[in-house]
Enzyme design. Structure first.
Site, PDB file in Angstrom:
ATOM      1  N   LYS A   1      22.440  23.201  28.014  1.00  0.00           N
ATOM      2  CA  LYS A   1      23.489  22.198  28.249  1.00  0.00           C
ATOM      3  C   LYS A   1      24.702  22.848  28.908  1.00  0.00           C
ATOM      4  O   LYS A   1      24.821  24.082  28.907  1.00  0.00           O
ATOM      5  CB  LYS A   1      23.876  21.566  26.910  1.00  0.00           C
ATOM      6  CG  LYS A   1      24.495  22.544  25.921  1.00  0.00           C
ATOM      7  CD  LYS A   1      24.628  21.939  24.530  1.00  0.00           C
ATOM      8  CE  LYS A   1      25.289  22.923  23.575  1.00  0.00           C
ATOM      9  NZ  LYS A   1      25.281  22.411  22.176  1.00  0.00           N
TER      10      LYS A   1
ATOM     11  N   ARG B   1      28.560  14.196  12.804  1.00  0.00           N
ATOM     12  CA  ARG B   1      28.758  14.069  14.239  1.00  0.00           C
ATOM     13  C   ARG B   1      27.698  13.085  14.686  1.00  0.00           C
ATOM     14  O   ARG B   1      27.763  11.918  14.326  1.00  0.00           O
ATOM     15  CB  ARG B   1      28.650  15.467  14.883  1.00  0.00           C
ATOM     16  CG  ARG B   1      29.561  15.656  16.059  1.00  0.00           C
ATOM     17  CD  ARG B   1      29.563  17.086  16.565  1.00  0.00           C
ATOM     18  NE  ARG B   1      28.231  17.568  16.968  1.00  0.00           N
ATOM     19  CZ  ARG B   1      27.984  18.741  17.522  1.00  0.00           C
ATOM     20  NH1 ARG B   1      28.985  19.583  17.737  1.00  0.00           N
ATOM     21  NH2 ARG B   1      26.771  19.110  17.862  1.00  0.00           N
TER      22      ARG B   1
ATOM     23  N   TYR C   1      56.315  33.785  34.556  1.00  0.00           N
ATOM     24  CA  TYR C   1      57.222  32.699  34.174  1.00  0.00           C
ATOM     25  C   TYR C   1      57.954  32.986  32.874  1.00  0.00           C
ATOM     26  O   TYR C   1      57.360  33.464  31.910  1.00  0.00           O
ATOM     27  CB  TYR C   1      56.442  31.395  34.003  1.00  0.00           C
ATOM     28  CG  TYR C   1      55.830  30.842  35.267  1.00  0.00           C
ATOM     29  CD1 TYR C   1      56.567  30.765  36.452  1.00  0.00           C
ATOM     30  CD2 TYR C   1      54.520  30.382  35.275  1.00  0.00           C
ATOM     31  CE1 TYR C   1      56.001  30.236  37.602  1.00  0.00           C
ATOM     32  CE2 TYR C   1      53.951  29.847  36.423  1.00  0.00           C
ATOM     33  CZ  TYR C   1      54.688  29.775  37.587  1.00  0.00           C
ATOM     34  OH  TYR C   1      54.132  29.264  38.720  1.00  0.00           O
TER      35      TYR C   1
ATOM     36  N   MET D   1      48.029  29.419  36.464  1.00  0.00           N
ATOM     37  CA  MET D   1      46.819  28.691  36.853  1.00  0.00           C
ATOM     38  C   MET D   1      45.851  29.563  37.658  1.00  0.00           C
ATOM     39  O   MET D   1      44.649  29.565  37.409  1.00  0.00           O
ATOM     40  CB  MET D   1      47.188  27.453  37.671  1.00  0.00           C
ATOM     41  CG  MET D   1      45.993  26.571  37.983  1.00  0.00           C
ATOM     42  SD  MET D   1      46.408  25.124  38.958  1.00  0.00           S
ATOM     43  CE  MET D   1      47.351  24.162  37.796  1.00  0.00           C
TER      44      MET D   1
HETATM   45  C1  LIG Z   1      24.545  23.295  21.378  1.00  0.00           C
HETATM   46  C2  LIG Z   1      23.516  22.929  20.418  1.00  0.00           C
HETATM   47  C3  LIG Z   1      22.582  23.877  19.966  1.00  0.00           C
HETATM   48  C4  LIG Z   1      22.698  25.362  20.299  1.00  0.00           C
HETATM   49  O1  LIG Z   1      23.655  25.921  19.427  1.00  0.00           O
HETATM   50  P1  LIG Z   1      23.998  27.491  19.486  1.00  0.00           P
HETATM   51  O2  LIG Z   1      24.884  27.694  18.312  1.00  0.00           O
HETATM   52  O3  LIG Z   1      24.699  27.709  20.775  1.00  0.00           O
HETATM   53  O4  LIG Z   1      22.714  28.197  19.404  1.00  0.00           O
HETATM   54  C5  LIG Z   1      21.563  23.455  19.151  1.00  0.00           C
HETATM   55  N1  LIG Z   1      21.463  22.158  18.794  1.00  0.00           N
HETATM   56  C6  LIG Z   1      22.352  21.223  19.180  1.00  0.00           C
HETATM   57  C7  LIG Z   1      22.200  19.818  18.729  1.00  0.00           C
HETATM   58  C8  LIG Z   1      23.412  21.568  19.999  1.00  0.00           C
HETATM   59  O5  LIG Z   1      24.293  20.648  20.381  1.00  0.00           O
END
Ligand SMILES: *Cc1c(COP(=O)(O)O)cnc(C)c1O
Length: 371
Positions: A35, A133, A263, A311
């Site tokens: 992802k 979640r 800055y 930036m």
């Molecule tokens: C991102 C994610 C993972 C991977 O988690 P890591 O801690 O990066 O290994 C696994 N399952 C779900 C549902 C996730 O959103």
């Protein structure tokens, strides 16, 4: 080629080695979680490397991410799990993407899309076992399972998996993981009681994969470890960071004691020093919250970033080191020579390494080595 200010190199040999390191500790299949464009490493090259090293599944959050893998010609099983209700599920079903499902509303829409596509869809029912979640709560689970059983009987839907996500797997010994596992077993029992026969049970993320064999079930969903970052503070599993962010010095000046830097002059040079300007800033993923702690690797040493990170730029106090325009700088890398790692940056910024990796190099030129 136009010269870029920030360069991001991804070591695919490290990704392969990390998949192997993770795989040695489990009999479960490994899902490479790619992802967020492979945590910033490039989803397609990382997916190919991970499959090459023995991963058999790919995990993404969105329809767009799943279809990008298919468009690249990757045929391996893909699970996608975060879908706005208005998602057009048909292309996903046609391209044989498995779908994580947490609500009856999604399940019903997905079944309709499967019928329209003329092809059964494979779903993984997600239980909320304590993260609050995504996933269905214990209260909502019976309804989700009943709908899944009904739609499965109609033939357009197969319940391939049951899964959940852990809230504290990176804290060894945390009782929450035990409670979540118990809740997960209850959720699975309800699915079986409804006459469904899911082939794949999965809950483990990287931390659980490396430290809790009792969470492995059939499949481990591995993100962070794939990219070579140790998921549990203080534990070592021989992982190798895959991402290196480099730049070069674009200006050098001698600064007398008393010189205020960047800055608001939040840093003042104490003794005569050499200041090196780097063309990278928070738009390249160097978080401002690391100010006052962050270092880079320059002239064979860790040198502090001083004053505000802006930036597009930041200033390094190189002290008495001989530094010249064009000198190479490593912002973070595997740590072989002593250069900072993404995990160091996460500590300095008060965040997790995931945020450093996904934020790094939004405008960097990416190259892949070790393919
Ligand atoms: C991102 C994610 C993972 C991977 O988690 P890591 O801690 O990066 O290994 C696994 N399952 C779900 C549902 C996730 O959103």
């Amino acid at each position: 080629m136009i010269e870029q200010t920030a360069r991001l190199a991804v070591d695919l040999a490290a990704v392969r080695a990390n998949v192997r390191a993770v795989s040695t500790g489990t009999r479960a299949a490994v899902m490479a979680v790619v992802k967020a464009d492979g945590f910033g490493h490039g989803a397609v090259p990382v997916a190919r490397a991970a499959l090459d090293a023995g991963a058999t599944w790919l995990g993404v959050t969105s329809a767009a991410e799943a279809l990008r893998l298919r468009q690249a010609g990757i045929e391996a099983p893909v699970l996608s799990w975060l879908h706005p209700i208005e998602t057009d599920f048909e292309p996903l079903i046609r391209r044989e993407v498995d779908l994580g499902v947490s609500t009856v509303a999604h399940l019903r829409r997905i079944a309709v899309a499967a019928e329209t596509a003329g092809r059964a869809v494979r779903v993984h029912l997600k239980a909320d076992t304590g993260l609050a979640r995504n996933g269905a709560t214990a209260d909502d689970w019976p309804d989700l399972v009943a709908w899944a059983a009904k739609l499965a009987a109609e033939g357009w839907l197969t319940v391939t998996g049951v899964w959940s996500h852990l809230a504290a797997a990176d804290v060894p010994g945390d009782r929450l993981t035990d409670l979540q596992l118990a809740a997960f077993r209850d959720a699975v029992a309800a699915v079986r009681a409804a006459g469904l026969r899911p082939e794949l049970l999965h809950v483990a993320n990287s931390a659980a994969t490396l430290t809790r064999p009792d969470t492995h079930f059939d499949l481990c969903r591995v993100g962070l470890a794939l990219y070579g970052v140790e998921p549990v503070a203080g534990r070592r599993h021989g992982l190798r960071p895959a991402m290196t962010l480099t730049t070069s010095v674009i200006n050098v000046k001698r600064a007398p004691a008393g010189t205020g830097v960047s800055y608001r002059h939040e840093y003042t040079v104490r003794r005569p020093s050499t200041l090196a300007l780097l063309p990278v800033g928070y738009a390249d993923g160097l978080p401002r919250t690391a100010e006052g702690r962050a270092h880079v690797w320059l002239a064979g040493q860790r040198c502090p970033i001083v004053g505000r990170i802006t930036m597009d730029q930041c200033v390094v106090d190189a002290g008495g080191l001989p530094v010249a325009i064009g000198d190479p700088v490593t912002v973070f890398g595997p740590g072989d020579e002593g250069e900072p790692t993404a995990a160091d940056w996460a500590t300095w910024a008060g965040t997790n390494p995931h945020e450093i990796l996904t934020g790094a190099g939004a405008r960097a030129e990416r190259t892949w080595v070790g393919a």
